[in-house]
Design a protein around this motif. Sequence first.
Motif, PDB file in Angstrom:
ATOM      1  N   VAL A   3       0.850  -1.188   0.000  1.00 15.97           N
ATOM      2  CA  VAL A   3       0.000   0.000   0.000  1.00 15.97           C
ATOM      3  C   VAL A   3       0.888   1.241   0.000  1.00 15.97           C
ATOM      4  CG1 VAL A   3      -1.735   1.304   1.279  1.00 15.97           C
ATOM      5  CG2 VAL A   3      -1.882  -1.197   1.184  1.00 15.97           C
ATOM      6  N   LEU A   4       0.640   2.159  -0.953  1.00 15.55           N
ATOM      7  CA  LEU A   4       1.341   3.446  -1.011  1.00 15.55           C
ATOM      8  C   LEU A   4       0.396   4.544  -0.543  1.00 15.55           C
ATOM      9  CD1 LEU A   4       3.278   3.132  -4.406  1.00 15.55           C
ATOM     10  CD2 LEU A   4       4.004   2.451  -2.101  1.00 15.55           C
ATOM     11  N   ASN A   5       0.999   5.623   0.020  1.00 11.70           N
ATOM     12  CA  ASN A   5       0.174   6.659   0.664  1.00 11.70           C
ATOM     13  C   ASN A   5      -0.045   7.905  -0.183  1.00 11.70           C
ATOM     14  OD1 ASN A   5       2.603   8.040   0.784  1.00 11.70           O
ATOM     15  ND2 ASN A   5       2.931   7.627   2.983  1.00 11.70           N
ATOM     16  N   GLY A   6       0.448   7.925  -1.419  1.00  8.94           N
ATOM     17  CA  GLY A   6       0.273   9.090  -2.280  1.00  8.94           C
ATOM     18  C   GLY A   6       1.503   9.958  -2.393  1.00  8.94           C
ATOM     19  N   THR A   7       2.528   9.698  -1.583  1.00 11.35           N
ATOM     20  CA  THR A   7       3.787  10.468  -1.659  1.00 11.35           C
ATOM     21  C   THR A   7       4.965   9.541  -1.935  1.00 11.35           C
ATOM     22  OG1 THR A   7       4.225  10.249   0.713  1.00 11.35           O
ATOM     23  CG2 THR A   7       2.879  12.148   0.002  1.00 11.35           C
ATOM     24  N   GLN A   8       4.671   8.419  -2.624  1.00 13.99           N
ATOM     25  CA  GLN A   8       5.698   7.398  -2.781  1.00 13.99           C
ATOM     26  C   GLN A   8       5.709   6.831  -4.206  1.00 13.99           C
ATOM     27  OE1 GLN A   8       3.901   5.087   0.373  1.00 13.99           O
ATOM     28  NE2 GLN A   8       5.717   5.331   1.689  1.00 13.99           N
ATOM     29  N   SER A   9       6.820   6.230  -4.571  1.00 13.16           N
ATOM     30  CA  SER A   9       6.954   5.413  -5.772  1.00 13.16           C
ATOM     31  C   SER A   9       7.151   3.959  -5.331  1.00 13.16           C
ATOM     32  CB  SER A   9       8.143   5.873  -6.617  1.00 13.16           C
ATOM     33  OG  SER A   9       7.906   7.169  -7.149  1.00 13.16           O
ATOM     34  N   LEU A  10       7.176   3.076  -6.307  1.00 16.91           N
ATOM     35  CA  LEU A  10       7.229   1.652  -5.999  1.00 16.91           C
ATOM     36  C   LEU A  10       8.545   1.054  -6.490  1.00 16.91           C
ATOM     37  CD1 LEU A  10       5.618  -0.812  -4.901  1.00 16.91           C
ATOM     38  CD2 LEU A  10       4.858  -1.208  -7.253  1.00 16.91           C
ATOM     39  N   GLN A  11       9.305   0.488  -5.550  1.00 14.02           N
ATOM     40  CA  GLN A  11      10.519  -0.222  -5.929  1.00 14.02           C
ATOM     41  C   GLN A  11      10.211  -1.717  -6.024  1.00 14.02           C
ATOM     42  OE1 GLN A  11      14.616   0.629  -4.319  1.00 14.02           O
ATOM     43  NE2 GLN A  11      14.347  -1.426  -3.423  1.00 14.02           N
ATOM     44  N   ILE A  12      10.577  -2.300  -7.151  1.00 16.58           N
ATOM     45  CA  ILE A  12      10.351  -3.733  -7.397  1.00 16.58           C
ATOM     46  C   ILE A  12      11.715  -4.393  -7.508  1.00 16.58           C
ATOM     47  CG2 ILE A  12       9.298  -5.435  -8.937  1.00 16.58           C
ATOM     48  CD1 ILE A  12       7.524  -3.097  -9.996  1.00 16.58           C
ATOM     49  N   SER A  13      12.006  -5.320  -6.626  1.00 14.83           N
ATOM     50  CA  SER A  13      13.295  -6.022  -6.659  1.00 14.83           C
ATOM     51  C   SER A  13      13.068  -7.526  -6.599  1.00 14.83           C
ATOM     52  CB  SER A  13      14.191  -5.555  -5.516  1.00 14.83           C
ATOM     53  OG  SER A  13      13.565  -5.777  -4.267  1.00 14.83           O
ATOM     54  N   GLY A  14      14.170  -8.265  -6.633  1.00 14.89           N
ATOM     55  CA  GLY A  14      14.065  -9.723  -6.678  1.00 14.89           C
ATOM     56  C   GLY A  14      13.669 -10.228  -8.052  1.00 14.89           C
ATOM     57  N   ILE A  15      13.922  -9.442  -9.093  1.00 15.65           N
ATOM     58  CA  ILE A  15      13.569  -9.841 -10.458  1.00 15.65           C
ATOM     59  C   ILE A  15      14.541 -10.928 -10.923  1.00 15.65           C
ATOM     60  CG2 ILE A  15      13.261  -9.054 -12.837  1.00 15.65           C
ATOM     61  CD1 ILE A  15      12.791  -6.230 -11.686  1.00 15.65           C
ATOM     62  N   PRO A  16      14.062 -12.134 -11.161  1.00 14.89           N
ATOM     63  CA  PRO A  16      14.985 -13.223 -11.529  1.00 14.89           C
ATOM     64  C   PRO A  16      15.456 -13.076 -12.973  1.00 14.89           C
ATOM     65  CG  PRO A  16      12.732 -14.014 -11.587  1.00 14.89           C
ATOM     66  CD  PRO A  16      12.661 -12.606 -11.077  1.00 14.89           C
ATOM     67  N   GLN A  17      16.674 -13.491 -13.212  1.00 15.17           N
ATOM     68  CA  GLN A  17      17.225 -13.495 -14.567  1.00 15.17           C
ATOM     69  C   GLN A  17      17.765 -14.891 -14.850  1.00 15.17           C
ATOM     70  OE1 GLN A  17      16.758 -10.983 -16.539  1.00 15.17           O
ATOM     71  NE2 GLN A  17      16.035  -9.543 -14.958  1.00 15.17           N
TER      72      GLN A  17
END
Length: 390
Positions: free
Chosen positions: A170-184
């Motif tokens: 859940v984001l509060n409106g003052t944030q961006s989303l970091q996505i990690s753990g992307i498998p290669q």
Amino acid sequence: MPGMAASSPEVKSFLGLNNVTDPLQLGLGALTYADNVNITDAGAIEVRKGYSRVSVGSFTGAFSTFDAKRMYLVDGGTLKTMSGVTIKTGLNPAAMYWCEVNDQVFYNNGIDSGIIHQDNSRSDWAWTAPGMPTLAATTGALPAGLYRVCFTFTLEDGRETGAGEIAELVLNGTQSLQISGIPQVAGQRTNVYLAPADSTVFSCVGTPTGSAIVWSASPDALGHELMTANLHALPAGCDVVQEWAGRIYAAQYFPDLGQTAVWFSQPLAYHLFNLSRDFILVPGRVLMLAPHDTGIVIGTDDRISAYTGAQITQLADYGVVPGQHWALDDKRVLFWTTRGVCSALPFTNLTEKSVSVAPGIQAGGTIVRQGGQKRYVVALNQGGSAFNSL
């Protein structure tokens, strides 16, 4: 009259083998025993042609393509062509099952599976789902709400897998989303899908080459919708496989229940299965799946049925012998059962009125065309008991 020789009975046509009827009631043209002979379509009797050994090995499977131009063997755990070209090593010794779709040969033994292409190259059939993403909030201005992310793989041959587990934040409106753990994974691409604030629709973020990205763009920047949600790979433990009506069917036996689940793939997407919806349950252990224009013939250890896509209808109260013994003969399927040769659809037992033999414990069958004639030939591993012999 005295001095005239008695005339001998003349057999103008042989009627084939009959070991069920009382021999005293049979005509002269019937045979109560026939070993190494053929009966021609004209009723003549001839010595069967001999054969010669072409290969010796520990075989657990063999398959010829419909055009008879390619043949594959599993010998001592090695999948190879008839000419000896190795395709895959280290296979389990369980019996191998096969089906052919659009010149591709699918093989499976419950542990090992794959796809053989026309050039004898090989691809994986089953696949491993990617893991769950790791999500974190960073500084930004994305709309407030619940964000969800998942991954899929695109395999070397362009097939996309089902999605892995979904991560939520859940984001509060003052944030961006970091996505990690992307498998290669070597030879594959990883696709990142995102459902923006409080949405239920996953759309593609992209195909990154690194292990982490930050998402801070408008939902309008998202790409195509995820089409493989809730879809799975070929279930482990399936053995018998067959293609019918644009899907591949795979049988998984559950001995504790005495039933077989026959899973079927997505249409024209033979690597994707919906395990919550696309299956039928069949009593007993499925030993044969044979395709017909109007249905798929299902043979178990104690019954024969047909599935038309809408319902299952029982055809016989006896079963089939293990092995790959069905063969297409124009518009019908021929196969070996515990009571002889049968055809479908419609279902008919072709031999029970005249022939009763021990059915064997394993069988292989095919159509042989030779000398202008066509025969269904079945080879048996000896065993079992004849149902109705004298």
